[in-house]
Design an enzyme around this catalytic site. Sequence first.
Site, short mmCIF file in Angstrom:
data_model
loop_
_atom_site.label_atom_id
_atom_site.label_comp_id
_atom_site.label_asym_id
_atom_site.label_seq_id
_atom_site.Cartn_x
_atom_site.Cartn_y
_atom_site.Cartn_z
N GLU A 137 94.88 44.10 22.96
CA GLU A 137 93.62 43.46 22.55
C GLU A 137 92.67 44.43 21.85
OE1 GLU A 137 94.99 43.15 25.53
OE2 GLU A 137 95.25 41.02 25.97
N PHE A 142 91.94 35.01 40.12
CA PHE A 142 92.93 35.78 39.38
C PHE A 142 92.47 35.98 37.92
CE2 PHE A 142 96.83 35.92 36.72
CZ PHE A 142 97.24 37.19 37.11
N GLN A 143 92.47 37.21 37.49
CA GLN A 143 92.05 37.59 36.13
C GLN A 143 90.62 37.17 35.80
OE1 GLN A 143 95.27 36.42 33.41
NE2 GLN A 143 96.14 38.46 33.73
N LYS A 201 88.40 27.75 31.30
CA LYS A 201 89.58 26.94 30.96
C LYS A 201 89.31 25.44 31.08
CE LYS A 201 94.57 27.25 31.41
NZ LYS A 201 95.69 27.88 32.13
N MET A 242 89.66 68.17 16.61
CA MET A 242 88.21 68.28 16.63
C MET A 242 87.76 68.94 17.94
SD MET A 242 85.63 67.89 14.86
CE MET A 242 85.46 66.62 13.61
#
Lengths: 219, 601
Positions: free
Chosen positions: B84, B146-147, B196, B511
């Site tokens: 993502e 969940f999630q 959802k 760097m």
Amino acid sequence: MSSDRTTETESNTAENVHRTGLKGPGPDERPHPQGRRNSQGIRIDPEVEAEPDTREAVLSALVLNEPGVLARASGLFARRQFNIESLTVGTTQSEEYSRITLVIREPEPGIEQAKKQLEKLVPVISVTELTDEAVRRELALIKIEGEHPDQIAAVAEMYDGRVVDACADAITVEVTGPKNTIENALDTFERFGVREIVRTGTAALEAGANATAKHWPDE
Amino acid sequence: MSERATPTPETDDPTHGAADTEEQPRTDDADDERPPVTTGASSVVRALEAAGVEAAFGVQGGAIMPVYDALYDSPIRHVMMAHEQGASHAADAYGVVKGEPGVCLATSGPGATNLVTGIADANMDSDAVLALTGQVPSDMVGSDAFQETDTIGVTAPITKHNYFAGDADTVGDTVGEAFALAGMGRPGPTLVDLPKDVTQGEAGREPGPARPPKTYNPQMEADEQDVKVAARAIENAEKPLLLFGGGVIKANASKTARAFAIDHGIPVVTTMPGIGSFPEDHELCLSWAGMHGTGYANMAITHTDLLIAVGTRFDDRLTGGIDSFAPEAEVLHIDIDPAEISKNIHADYPLVGDAGRVIDQVDTAMEHSPDAREWREQCGQWKEEYPMDYAAPSDEPLKPQFVVEAFDEATADDTIVTTGVGQHQMWASQYWTYREPRTWVSSHGLGTMGYGLPAAIGARLAADQMGQEDRSVVCFDGDGSFLMTMQELSVAVRENMDITVAVLNNEYIGMVRQWQDAFYEGRHMAAEYNWCPEFDRLAEAFGARGWRVDDYDQVVDAVSEALAYDGPSVIDFHVDPGENVYPMVASGAPNGKFALSEDQL
Ligand SMILES: Cc1ncc(C[n+]2csc(CCOP(=O)(O)OP(=O)(O)O)c2C)c(N)n1
């Protein structure tokens, strides 16, 4: 190109390598102007070097009455390290809108920045800084040991407060007023033995017929 | 609505976008052929289509599945990414190149949190991005389902605004509003969290057109009186300097800004995000100022008596120490965001409004140009005194700067360059000559390693959809940065995207190594990457083409072969691990004291 795959053990590590850098006159060979800015980015006389004073400002924001708007405002102030003295929120004459009153202590540029950042929040309709004439009120509830009910009632009256709850052990007094009235009242009640205090932040409206919000949304 | 949300400022119609492209007719007539809006999810997709969205980047997952299902019937080209974070960077770069908000999608919980880096990146660079995230059903919110992640809470500080979708009937309007808001005024990322039950719920109406919120009304033109006062200041300046920031590009004001500089003979410095707003090969151009900007840009900014800053937020990487920033200058600041005025640097002449419009206002108010001949000569002299010529002795390994120049040489002016973050990014910005806006696509404010490859994917799709299939897209990456998001190579291969990745492989997170040498007595703690995989072989394993280059005489051939290959290619350039980026202004130091070598730091 991909042919040479011998792993070079004498690989060119940067240890002790000091590459030359670029050409040109070094920092000490250049002219450097004398001017200076303070930490607010304002040009100042380098000899004087004064940092600006802080002051207290009361900001009033008219906001859409939607979930999360207080979290957005308080989160913004915490994130940007503005010094908040108090923050209150409540509904207005219209159910659709709420008003957030904020007291902050900042240097002038910080106050301007606070107003503009608040104005950027999408649910915020308008932000105003109130004048010194504005009506400012706080409320405190003070729970005091119950031994001297009469004296407590008398002191409460001195500060335009009143007893709102009492039992044998404790007396609760309500005081409403400008911040310094509340502070003075608290000091005075101290000698009776204060058990608990709760205070609200400042609520404020512009004085006279002047409107507190710069504008309301057009219908 | 906004001049910004869409690439053509003339139109007032927020829905124009793709409405007039040929391969995807979205005219009113076509409305009838579309399946009716039946669910919240189909309303979401319809709102995107109506706003002219042609592409979206994302990753599937439980809570966002209804939206993906609705995309099944949509002409929107969805690109499934490997991660993502890649989706958010791809959407960001797509938006930068196309000049409209890029769209990314993710599921709830880990999907949403993986988007966060890209959203924060877009926020810092004021890039228009719309993120759509799945969420657990409304009645489970707050139960640690969940999630479940509080995506609104997590992203509130890094979005312009975010929305928790309320119900199936209005969710399309919300998505349209979020899209419009992302592109309007000062652009930025917005997010809509989609429970959802809302996307699965029944919806009975088409969403309305994409409209920004009623409370959002950015000021487009500056106060006329302020403009007059500012115009007098420019006329009377002896050492005027224009500072073009990323806002010039976002406002599509590059043309106006160029004409203004040239007509009035005022030298130009850009910020890093402002690269491309003014042609770097023009004699008035001093390139970009700041930590690794050119010596001449930093000299000019130190000695100017009137800094005319347009669309910049005076980031500390630009200003160096505030106390010594443009210490002799009055500051004229044009910006569409009033909160940027006097935030970091006090503006003596604040002008709030759209970059292009306000420059026009100022131009109209000016009676004569400033007399800046001597100052121009002075700037020209600095250019000669502080050349960007790097040493390339034959006993030292291949120089990364040479690789950048070789690519610049081999490609057309409209080539899009993306980068990771580190030394390679600085060389890519210093040694490439940018002439056009929206060709430099990098992570400035957040400094996100791993931005380069997914950004190249987003940029490629944008160019292709704009009918510019022949335009080259080159990603300069560091070995460390490439390792952070290189899995997106799988996407480039799958979608057959013509991009070229040039890894400037110095076997270090260079760097960091440079700072350790300068400020930590050369103690190379956790900076060595000499266990890096062979990127050319790895590229081949992904199904891309790979080359390895160790010497100067291999560079030109590898570059031309990789550019000629019609698909993703990777060249692993093994460059000098000891090379450092100069000039360099140490953090908080005066710009005018830039170091040209380590001993000057
Ligand atoms: C996500 C992230 N983590 C850490 C850093 C800190 N950081 C800045 S530059 C840099 C080194 C980058 O190494 P590389 O990609 O190999 O580029 P090089 O400097 O070697 O060209 C690091 C670790 C960062 N900018 N971003």
